[in-house]
Design a protein around this motif. Structure first.
Motif, PDB file in Angstrom:
ATOM      1  N   ILE A  44      16.039   9.372 -21.854  1.00  0.00           N
ATOM      2  CA  ILE A  44      17.197  10.015 -21.104  1.00  0.00           C
ATOM      3  C   ILE A  44      18.363   9.223 -21.552  1.00  0.00           C
ATOM      4  CG2 ILE A  44      17.952  10.265 -18.683  1.00  0.00           C
ATOM      5  CD1 ILE A  44      15.029  10.579 -17.810  1.00  0.00           C
ATOM      6  N   SER A  48      21.654  11.603 -22.347  1.00  0.00           N
ATOM      7  CA  SER A  48      22.674  11.779 -21.388  1.00  0.00           C
ATOM      8  C   SER A  48      24.208  11.451 -22.024  1.00  0.00           C
ATOM      9  CB  SER A  48      22.597  10.611 -20.309  1.00  0.00           C
ATOM     10  OG  SER A  48      23.643  10.740 -19.579  1.00  0.00           O
ATOM     11  N   VAL A  78      21.718  14.792 -15.989  1.00  0.00           N
ATOM     12  CA  VAL A  78      20.333  13.968 -15.508  1.00  0.00           C
ATOM     13  C   VAL A  78      20.150  14.045 -14.001  1.00  0.00           C
ATOM     14  CG1 VAL A  78      19.300  11.654 -15.445  1.00  0.00           C
ATOM     15  CG2 VAL A  78      20.713  12.652 -17.409  1.00  0.00           C
ATOM     16  N   ILE A 232      16.420  16.615 -21.687  1.00  0.00           N
ATOM     17  CA  ILE A 232      16.576  15.902 -20.467  1.00  0.00           C
ATOM     18  C   ILE A 232      15.713  16.388 -19.464  1.00  0.00           C
ATOM     19  CG2 ILE A 232      18.108  15.442 -18.680  1.00  0.00           C
ATOM     20  CD1 ILE A 232      20.218  14.750 -20.523  1.00  0.00           C
ATOM     21  N   CYS A 235      12.082  15.225 -20.392  1.00  0.00           N
ATOM     22  CA  CYS A 235      11.904  13.782 -19.863  1.00  0.00           C
ATOM     23  C   CYS A 235      11.990  13.444 -18.490  1.00  0.00           C
ATOM     24  CB  CYS A 235      12.850  12.998 -20.644  1.00  0.00           C
ATOM     25  SG  CYS A 235      12.677  12.880 -22.514  1.00  0.00           S
TER      26      CYS A 235
END
Length: 367
Positions: A44, A48, A78, A232, A235
């Motif tokens: 992540i 990000s 996120v 994202i 994950c």
């Protein structure tokens, strides 16, 4: 020196993309829950950074108004992804913790780093009060909107109080979303000059916004943004699914993971950039406007959006936060607002903010 450091840091961060396939494979093959969490958590971080960079590029390409909307949507990708998945699964407390943690990370850890970076070798520096005054006022209003439901719940006793708080939260969220639209109009329309970056500032040099720079490939940037955003979400889904087992195995509470670990991962790329931009007395006013704008995106957009999403899918997401979270948020914003209203700062102010964040982190660790 700061620019070289940032570039080196970004190369190091991007190397963590190796964990993206590892995280997906670990989840699909039911590897140890700790490995699933660690792999997806590390994946992540570079995702990000990529989303942040791509959204900034599109913001520059389309102009202030559309760019502001893009940053509102993807600037906290996120937190939004994690919050949406948590609300969809019915874990509203986890979603609330992520949002509170993101605000604390921004106003204490990153802002503290900016103040230290800007003023360590200086005597006393000053804020641009025309800019920070407006932002700090909005920050206080945001805090009041988030804290009031908890005060309402603690003050009155009624059988139907839960329904009243839910209705109050939805009404307040609608007002906060309207206020966010007004903030965008203020920032990007009527008072745009207050938020313009100083020419030749470190942040400008770092981002490469100069006249000789070629326009970015729009289709490539959009594809990168969409692919990174989807990654994202994937994950975050695998990470959230493994959190309960990981918490039980490692003894790290879900609250600490949501409030401290996830926000630090999400805010790391932005934090490195604005801290480097503030180095040696750089454009700290612009850096602070970026930080406070991120806070307002969480408080005025992300949290109300999750409340409305919960309403849409039948999940009772409210603005009623746990008492400890409410007090922490109140005192943190009170301290930061006082620092901004003093209009002057030294590295000691930044040290105090970071120290307060460490203390709060320890408090969430032992909970």
């Amino acid at each position: 020196m700061p620019l070289t450091t940032v570039r080196y840091a970004m190369i190091t961060v991007n190397s963590l993309l190796l964990f993206l396939p590892l995280g997906v494979i670990a989840a699909l093959l039911n590897w140890n829950s700790v490995l699933v969490s660690v792999f997806n958590f590390l994946a992540i971080l570079p995702l990000s950074a990529i989303v942040s960079d791509a959204s900034d590029t599109l913001s520059d390409y389309f102009g202030d108004l559309v760019g502001g909307l893009i940053n509102a949507t993807f600037g906290n990708a996120v937190e939004l992804s994690t919050g949406i998945l948590a609300v969809a699964s019915g874990d509203t407390y986890f979603a609330q913790s992520v949002m509170i943690g993101s605000i604390l990370s921004d106003i204490l850890l990153i802002m503290g780093g900016c103040l230290i970076s800007a003023s360590y070798s200086k005597h006393i520096l000053y804020f641009n009060m025309a800019q920070t005054g407006s932002l700090s006022s909005l920050m206080v209003v945001t805090a009041v909107g988030l804290i009031l439901p908890s005060v309402l719940y603690a003050t009155f006793t009624s059988v139907d109080l839960g329904d009243q708080v839910l209705s109050f939260s939805r009404g307040t969220s609608a007002v906060l979303l309207v206020l966010y639209a007004g903030y965008l109009y203020f920032q990007l329309g009527t008072h745009r000059h207050l938020f313009q970056q100083e020419p030749n500032s470190p942040l400008e040099d770092q981002s490469g916004n100069d006249e000789n720079k070629e326009k970015p490939d729009l289709s490539k940037t959009v594809l990168t943004l969409v692919a990174s955003g989807i990654s994202i979400v994937i994950c975050a889904h695998f990470f959230l699914a493994s959190v309960p087992a990981t918490s039980a195995t490692t003894g790290i509470s879900k609250t600490f993971i949501a409030t401290i670990l996830i926000p630090i991962t999400s805010n790391c790329p932005e934090g490195v950039a604005v801290i480097a931009a503030s180095f040696g007395g750089g454009d700290v006013n612009f850096a602070i406007s970026v930080i406070v704008s991120s806070i307002l995106q969480i408080g005025l957009f992300a949290i109300p959006f999750l409340v409305m999403l919960g309403w849409l899918i039948g999940v009772p997401m409210t603005l009623f936060f746990e008492t400890f979270q409410t007090l922490v948020l109140f005192f943190a914003i009170l301290v930061v607002n006082q620092v901004l209203k003093d209009a002057k700062y030294t590295y000691l102010h930044g040290s105090m903010l970071i120290g307060l964040y460490v203390i709060l982190s320890l408090a969430f660790w032992v909970r």
